[in-house]
Write a protein that holds these residues in place. Structure first.
Motif, PDB file in Angstrom:
ATOM      1  N   ARG A 164      68.075  47.041  20.879  1.00 20.52           N
ATOM      2  CA  ARG A 164      67.571  46.616  21.153  1.00 20.52           C
ATOM      3  C   ARG A 164      66.950  45.186  21.871  1.00 20.52           C
ATOM      4  NH1 ARG A 164      67.972  47.739  15.280  1.00 20.52           N
ATOM      5  NH2 ARG A 164      67.731  49.576  14.915  1.00 20.52           N
ATOM      6  N   PRO A 165      65.798  45.600  22.418  1.00 18.08           N
ATOM      7  CA  PRO A 165      64.616  44.258  23.047  1.00 18.08           C
ATOM      8  C   PRO A 165      64.794  43.009  22.491  1.00 18.08           C
ATOM      9  CG  PRO A 165      63.683  46.301  23.394  1.00 18.08           C
ATOM     10  CD  PRO A 165      64.927  47.241  22.418  1.00 18.08           C
ATOM     11  N   ASP A 166      64.471  43.320  20.918  1.00 13.83           N
ATOM     12  CA  ASP A 166      64.611  42.149  19.988  1.00 13.83           C
ATOM     13  C   ASP A 166      65.790  41.361  19.927  1.00 13.83           C
ATOM     14  OD1 ASP A 166      65.623  44.167  18.190  1.00 13.83           O
ATOM     15  OD2 ASP A 166      64.308  43.783  16.767  1.00 13.83           O
ATOM     16  N   GLY A 167      66.859  41.865  20.393  1.00 11.05           N
ATOM     17  CA  GLY A 167      68.247  41.588  20.316  1.00 11.05           C
ATOM     18  C   GLY A 167      68.513  41.716  19.364  1.00 11.05           C
ATOM     19  N   THR A 168      68.955  42.876  18.408  1.00 14.49           N
ATOM     20  CA  THR A 168      69.421  43.612  17.298  1.00 14.49           C
ATOM     21  C   THR A 168      70.498  44.877  18.016  1.00 14.49           C
ATOM     22  OG1 THR A 168      67.768  44.863  16.315  1.00 14.49           O
ATOM     23  CG2 THR A 168      67.631  42.321  15.445  1.00 14.49           C
ATOM     24  N   LEU A 169      71.062  45.439  17.370  1.00 14.43           N
ATOM     25  CA  LEU A 169      71.630  46.024  16.964  1.00 14.43           C
ATOM     26  C   LEU A 169      70.952  47.594  17.080  1.00 14.43           C
ATOM     27  CD1 LEU A 169      75.988  45.035  16.834  1.00 14.43           C
ATOM     28  CD2 LEU A 169      74.341  46.018  19.040  1.00 14.43           C
ATOM     29  N   ALA A 170      71.274  49.235  18.265  1.00 12.81           N
ATOM     30  CA  ALA A 170      70.447  50.013  17.570  1.00 12.81           C
ATOM     31  C   ALA A 170      71.294  51.159  17.652  1.00 12.81           C
ATOM     32  CB  ALA A 170      69.842  50.318  19.133  1.00 12.81           C
ATOM     33  N   GLY A 171      71.572  51.392  15.953  1.00 10.63           N
ATOM     34  CA  GLY A 171      73.131  51.377  15.440  1.00 10.63           C
ATOM     35  C   GLY A 171      74.536  50.885  15.590  1.00 10.63           C
TER      36      GLY A 171
END
Length: 258
Positions: A164-171
């Motif tokens: 994701r744009p915030d540096g977390t994983l999307a799924g």
């Protein structure tokens, strides 16, 4: 209209991806042993360390049925998944965007742009990898007589995921297994010299070489296939996902005025 593929073009793309070949390959590689805890730290939780704490450094050049001609370098970590041995791709560098996007988007390979070169002077070979002015890999070898031909199946583990744009994983990420049916015509081995350097973006200098093996030079071609094998724990993989990227905090050049 090229931005909206016709049914015929879609069929041509899918036929190409169903029959991927890399040919005319020349590869210089070397194995070395490092610490078992280093291997465990480099691998995703879903992979087990291989039979020995082995890493492989490779510099190569290829032709292909799908991405043109390219030069590449990579570092692999010995691993297995539910008893199926292979190599986890720690990092990989291509010399143009086409093979970079192909491998990253389709296979989940951790690719960046870098300059790889091979030189051969009779039995002496040199392979180098450079990126952003830093020479990350310098591999030299004095090669013996040809021991080919041989046919083998290589196996690599990679991970497909979305940040994701915030540096977390999307799924949940997906563990991928690529297999390469190789027909090798030339195999030469010999004593090697390896120098690994690094930057904050590509910390190859952190890979401790405890036992350097002989280098291997091959001339080879291969058919490639790839398939998903398992969903992964996103929280456990996040540190490795961000480790595949350049270290963005070190790349700031300006800020808006306060």
């Amino acid at each position: 209209m090229g931005y909206r593929r016709t049914p015929e073009e879609i069929a041509a793309v899918q036929a190409t991806l169903a029959d991927v070949e890399f040919v005319g390959g020349e590869s210089l590689s070397v194995d070395f042993l490092t610490r078992p805890d280093t291997v465990r730290a480099l691998l995703p939780a879903e992979l087990d360390p291989g039979a020995s704490p082995r890493l492989t450094v490779q510099v190569s050049r290829w032709r292909s049925s799908c991405v043109g001609d390219f030069a590449a370098s990579a570092v692999y970590v010995s691993a297995s998944h539910r008893g199926v041995p292979g190599d986890y791709v720690l990092c990989m560098f291509m010399d143009s965007d086409v093979p970079t996007l192909f491998g990253r988007e389709l296979y989940g390979e951790p690719k960046k742009i870098g300059t790889s070169t091979l030189w051969r002077n009779d039995g002496h070979m040199t392979g180098r990898l450079e990126r952003h002015g830093a020479r990350l890999v310098e591999l030299e070898a004095d090669l013996g007589e040809d021991r080919g031909p041989v046919e083998v199946v290589g196996r690599n583990y990679n991970v497909k995921y979305e940040l994701r744009p915030d540096g977390t994983l999307a799924g949940a990420p997906t563990l991928m297994r690529a297999e390469f049916a190789q027909r090798t015509t030339v195999v030469r081995r010999g004593p090697a010299r390896l120098r690994l350097q690094g930057t904050v973006h590509d910390p190859l200098h952190e890979l401790e070489v405890l036992d350097l093996r002989d280098a291997v030079y091959v001339e080879t071609g291969m058919k490639a296939t790839c398939a998903p094998v398992e969903s992964m724990d996103p929280d456990a993989f996040l540190p490795l996902a961000l480790g595949r990227c350049d270290y963005w905090p070190a790349l700031g050049t300006a800020r808006l005025p306060a």
